[in-house]
Design a protein around this motif. Structure first.
Motif, PDB file in Angstrom:
ATOM      1  N   VAL A 257      14.011  -2.982   1.912  1.00 36.98           N
ATOM      2  CA  VAL A 257      12.847  -3.468   2.679  1.00 36.98           C
ATOM      3  C   VAL A 257      12.710  -4.946   2.723  1.00 36.98           C
ATOM      4  CG1 VAL A 257      10.413  -3.486   2.492  1.00 36.98           C
ATOM      5  CG2 VAL A 257      11.503  -1.146   1.884  1.00 36.98           C
ATOM      6  N   ASP A 258      13.244  -5.549   3.993  1.00 29.84           N
ATOM      7  CA  ASP A 258      13.497  -6.947   3.869  1.00 29.84           C
ATOM      8  C   ASP A 258      12.149  -7.670   4.400  1.00 29.84           C
ATOM      9  OD1 ASP A 258      15.849  -7.204   3.136  1.00 29.84           O
ATOM     10  OD2 ASP A 258      16.828  -7.029   5.072  1.00 29.84           O
ATOM     11  N   LYS A 259      11.067  -6.825   4.912  1.00 23.35           N
ATOM     12  CA  LYS A 259       9.884  -7.537   5.438  1.00 23.35           C
ATOM     13  C   LYS A 259       8.794  -7.238   4.650  1.00 23.35           C
ATOM     14  CE  LYS A 259      11.531  -9.572   8.961  1.00 23.35           C
ATOM     15  NZ  LYS A 259      11.376  -9.625  10.438  1.00 23.35           N
ATOM     16  N   LEU A 260       7.950  -7.910   3.962  1.00 22.01           N
ATOM     17  CA  LEU A 260       6.838  -7.535   2.995  1.00 22.01           C
ATOM     18  C   LEU A 260       5.692  -8.193   3.510  1.00 22.01           C
ATOM     19  CD1 LEU A 260       6.951  -5.963   0.391  1.00 22.01           C
ATOM     20  CD2 LEU A 260       7.014  -7.745  -0.875  1.00 22.01           C
ATOM     21  N   ILE A 261       4.418  -7.325   3.727  1.00 21.14           N
ATOM     22  CA  ILE A 261       3.223  -7.867   4.107  1.00 21.14           C
ATOM     23  C   ILE A 261       2.702  -7.773   2.577  1.00 21.14           C
ATOM     24  CG2 ILE A 261       1.198  -7.384   5.154  1.00 21.14           C
ATOM     25  CD1 ILE A 261       2.877  -6.557   7.689  1.00 21.14           C
ATOM     26  N   CYS A 262       2.447  -8.928   2.228  1.00 23.38           N
ATOM     27  CA  CYS A 262       1.488  -9.163   0.799  1.00 23.38           C
ATOM     28  C   CYS A 262       0.057  -8.927   1.065  1.00 23.38           C
ATOM     29  CB  CYS A 262       1.886 -10.362   0.093  1.00 23.38           C
ATOM     30  SG  CYS A 262       3.654 -10.428  -0.195  1.00 23.38           S
ATOM     31  N   ALA A 263      -0.772  -7.830   0.967  1.00 23.85           N
ATOM     32  CA  ALA A 263      -2.273  -7.650   1.383  1.00 23.85           C
ATOM     33  C   ALA A 263      -3.032  -7.910  -0.033  1.00 23.85           C
ATOM     34  CB  ALA A 263      -2.418  -6.308   1.916  1.00 23.85           C
ATOM     35  N   ILE A 264      -3.655  -9.090  -0.003  1.00 22.85           N
ATOM     36  CA  ILE A 264      -4.310  -9.410  -1.363  1.00 22.85           C
ATOM     37  C   ILE A 264      -5.946  -8.554  -0.938  1.00 22.85           C
ATOM     38  CG2 ILE A 264      -5.616 -11.350  -2.659  1.00 22.85           C
ATOM     39  CD1 ILE A 264      -3.033 -12.766  -1.795  1.00 22.85           C
ATOM     40  N   ASN A 265      -5.883  -7.336  -1.852  1.00 23.11           N
ATOM     41  CA  ASN A 265      -7.003  -6.681  -1.337  1.00 23.11           C
ATOM     42  C   ASN A 265      -8.461  -6.798  -2.482  1.00 23.11           C
ATOM     43  OD1 ASN A 265      -8.106  -4.255  -0.118  1.00 23.11           O
ATOM     44  ND2 ASN A 265      -7.363  -3.036  -1.746  1.00 23.11           N
ATOM     45  N   LYS A 266      -9.285  -5.836  -2.317  1.00 23.16           N
ATOM     46  CA  LYS A 266     -10.537  -5.773  -2.864  1.00 23.16           C
ATOM     47  C   LYS A 266     -11.124  -7.293  -2.741  1.00 23.16           C
ATOM     48  CE  LYS A 266      -9.049  -2.382  -6.084  1.00 23.16           C
ATOM     49  NZ  LYS A 266      -9.071  -1.641  -7.164  1.00 23.16           N
ATOM     50  N   MET A 267     -10.930  -8.233  -1.682  1.00 23.17           N
ATOM     51  CA  MET A 267     -11.698  -9.378  -1.466  1.00 23.17           C
ATOM     52  C   MET A 267     -13.216  -9.296  -1.719  1.00 23.17           C
ATOM     53  SD  MET A 267      -9.318 -11.643  -1.406  1.00 23.17           S
ATOM     54  CE  MET A 267     -10.181 -13.106  -1.016  1.00 23.17           C
ATOM     55  N   ASP A 268     -13.679  -8.188  -1.107  1.00 19.62           N
ATOM     56  CA  ASP A 268     -15.012  -7.726  -1.157  1.00 19.62           C
ATOM     57  C   ASP A 268     -15.929  -7.714  -2.360  1.00 19.62           C
ATOM     58  OD1 ASP A 268     -13.616  -5.152  -0.966  1.00 19.62           O
ATOM     59  OD2 ASP A 268     -15.591  -4.604  -1.770  1.00 19.62           O
TER      60      ASP A 268
END
Ligand code: GTP
Ligand code: MG
Length: 516
Positions: free
Chosen positions: A226-237
């Motif tokens: 898996v060479d592409k990683l989207i780092c989704a910083i969650n629970k911002m709410d």
């Protein structure tokens, strides 16, 4: 390299059905679509807008010289469909337990019209009686009773959705440490990863610490191709975060430093803030504050391009072989090449010959399927028993090697307290693509301590946090390739007692590796 492991005392266990971690790793569940008639109509309208031009479709047609192999045994060619030319990508959702992976996947399906309001209402009630009301989106993915009661994913959930430019299969991996083998099975089928990180106070810290799954999952995904990683910083709410830019930047800095050290380059990572539960910055920005100027999650996925070897020799690591109404059937993902009905193939490492009679993508009979597609194949000349998980279906002219040993570069992550150093004779389980096999470290050629870069030739032992060049012996012949020839088939992890101790790349196969 030494000889090819013949008479090595391991015995000929080939094809005896033994699979060291099959119980843990054979775990992908299909998530059923639930649509209203209205959403189906709307989708049909949308689909028309994005229908590709005829000349674009021709670009993905197979080469003329390969076409002479096409002698389909069943079905008329005219009835078979040409795959949608939009690239198909598998995305694995990874990250620490409770980061919000299933919630985000469920919301993506809702926002892209794959699940209707009525079903959501039903899940709200069911969730309130089981894991808790806030789990209602997660219940779209977590379909088993065990998962619903515990509020934890166990098996990898699978579901499909589309954007304007791409078709996607979601693989929702479990975050809990006990289910790492299932996560590995999901990530081994993925092209792109979405690493979910909870920004909630305390949760980021637990997930990021040693023993937390944020780092282990990211490392495993990288090794598994898996060479592409989207780092989704969650629970911002979350009330402890309230879309605080400082909290986002703090997590961004710590995580990007770690990921760079793990081998991810700047252009292989995309960072974004979001709320899986509220649906902010998934399909639309909604309540996303102005300080964030980057893409939404779906826009980021839509823009990702993955290099493919569609014209290479066929390689399809298999997930499963079974009989469907008497027809021998195999499920796998095309990692390389283009598969067509009528193609003569070899199954490695067993060298069994077979012919592919039909190629299905999502139950549709196709003229061909190329890299990245999850396919269901009807076969002749072989039994379902000979199509096991971990075997690789190949072009008969250029099959993948089957080996009992190889040379590799491994990154030692951690070793158990009972065996704190790695020496020759160290025993583990190797996971590569969909296969797993018992193995033993044969010889250590070189170690390098990562922090000091200090190297040692022919060392007696290696410690964690070092890179080791070594040879590895497998209990049975296994179909793998070098990392240089095929990224997806040349990467592996070593696990002991359910813990990942190392990740590695195959650098050299024995000259005598069997390929015929
Ligand atoms: P595992 O499958 O066990 O690894 O967990 P997961 O990452 O799939 O997490 P899941 O989606 O099950 O969510 C865990 C809890 O976090 C649930 O109570 C969710 O409602 C909550 N949660 C998920 N996303 C968000 C979010 O964006 N904001 C808030 N406030 N809570 C969220
Ligand atoms: Mg989950």
């Amino acid at each position: 390299m030494q000889g090819d492991g013949g008479g090595d005392g391991y015995g000929d266990q080939q094809g005896n059905g033994y699979d060291p971690e099959a119980k843990e790793a054979n775990a992908v569940k299909e998530v059923k679509e639930s649509k209203t008639e209205e959403t189906e109509e709307e989708e049909a309208d949308e689909a028309e807008e994005v229908k590709p031009e005829a000349d674009e479709a021709e670009e993905v047609k197979p080469e003329a010289d390969e076409a002479e192999e096409v002698k389909p045994d069943t079905g008329k060619d005219s009835e078979k469909k040409v795959p949608d030319p939009r690239p198909h990508l598998n995305i694995v959702f990874i990250g620490h337990v409770d980061a919000g992976k299933s919630t985000t996947c469920g919301n993506i399906l809702f926002l892209s019209g794959m699940v209707d309001e009525r079903t959501i209402e039903k899940y709200k009630q069911e969730a309130a009686n089981k894991a808790g009301e806030s789990w209602f989106y997660a219940f779209i993915m977590d379909t088993s009773e065990e998962e619903k009661i515990k509020g934890k994913t166990v098996e990898v959930g699978r579901a499909a959705f589309e954007t304007v430019n791409k078709r996607f299969t979601i693989l929702d991996a479990p975050g809990h440490k006990s289910y790492v083998p299932n996560m590995i099975a999901g990530a081994s089928a993925a092209d792109v990863g979405v690493l979910l990180i909870s920004a909630r106070k305390g949760e980021f810290e637990t997930g990021f610490e040693k023993g937390g799954q944020t780092c282990e999952h990211a490392l495993l995904a990288k090794t598994l191709g898996v060479d592409k990683l989207i780092c989704a910083i969650n629970k911002m709410d979350d009330p402890t975060v309230e879309w605080d830019e400082k909290r986002y930047n703090e997590i961004y800095k710590k995580l990007s430093t770690f990921l760079k050290k793990s081998g991810y380059k700047e252009d292989q990572m995309i960072f974004l803030p979001m709320s899986g539960l509220m649906g902010d910055n998934i399909k639309e920005r909604k309540g996303t504050p102005a300080w964030f100027t980057g893409p939404t999650l779906l826009d980021a996925l839509d823009g990702i391009n993955v290099a493919r070897k569609a014209d290479g020799a066929v390689r399809i690591p298999m997930m499963e072989g079974y009989k469907d109404m008497g027809a021998v059937t195999a499920i796998g993902k095309v990692e390389q090449g283009t598969i067509k009905p009528g193609m003569k193939c070899l199954v490695m490492p067993t060298n069994n010959k077979c012919t592919v009679t039909s190629v299905f993508i999502n139950d549709v009979d196709m003229q061909f399927a190329t890299c990245g597609e999850n396919v269901t194949l009807k076969m002749s000349g072989i039994s379902d028993e000979e199509l096991k998980k971990g075997y690789v279906l190949c072009s008969d002219k250029s099959p993948i090697p089957a080996v009992t040993k190889f040379k590799a570069t491994i990154h030692l992550i951690e070793l158990g307290p009972d065996r704190p150093v790695m020496t020759s004779g160290y025993v583990a389980v190797m996971h590569a693509h969909t296969t797993s096999e018992e193995c033993e470290i044969l010889k250590l050629y070189e170690t390098m301590v990562i922090q000091t870069k200090k190297k040692e030739k022919n060392p007696q032992f290696a410690r964690p946090d070092s890179v080791v060049v070594c040879s590895i012996k497998l209990a049975r012949p296994t179909a793998v390739d070098t990392f240089e020839s095929s990224k997806q088939l040349g990467r592996f992890t070593l696990r002991v007692d359910g813990r990942t101790i190392a990740i590695g790349k195959i650098t050299e196969l024995p000259k005598s590796a069997s390929t015929d």
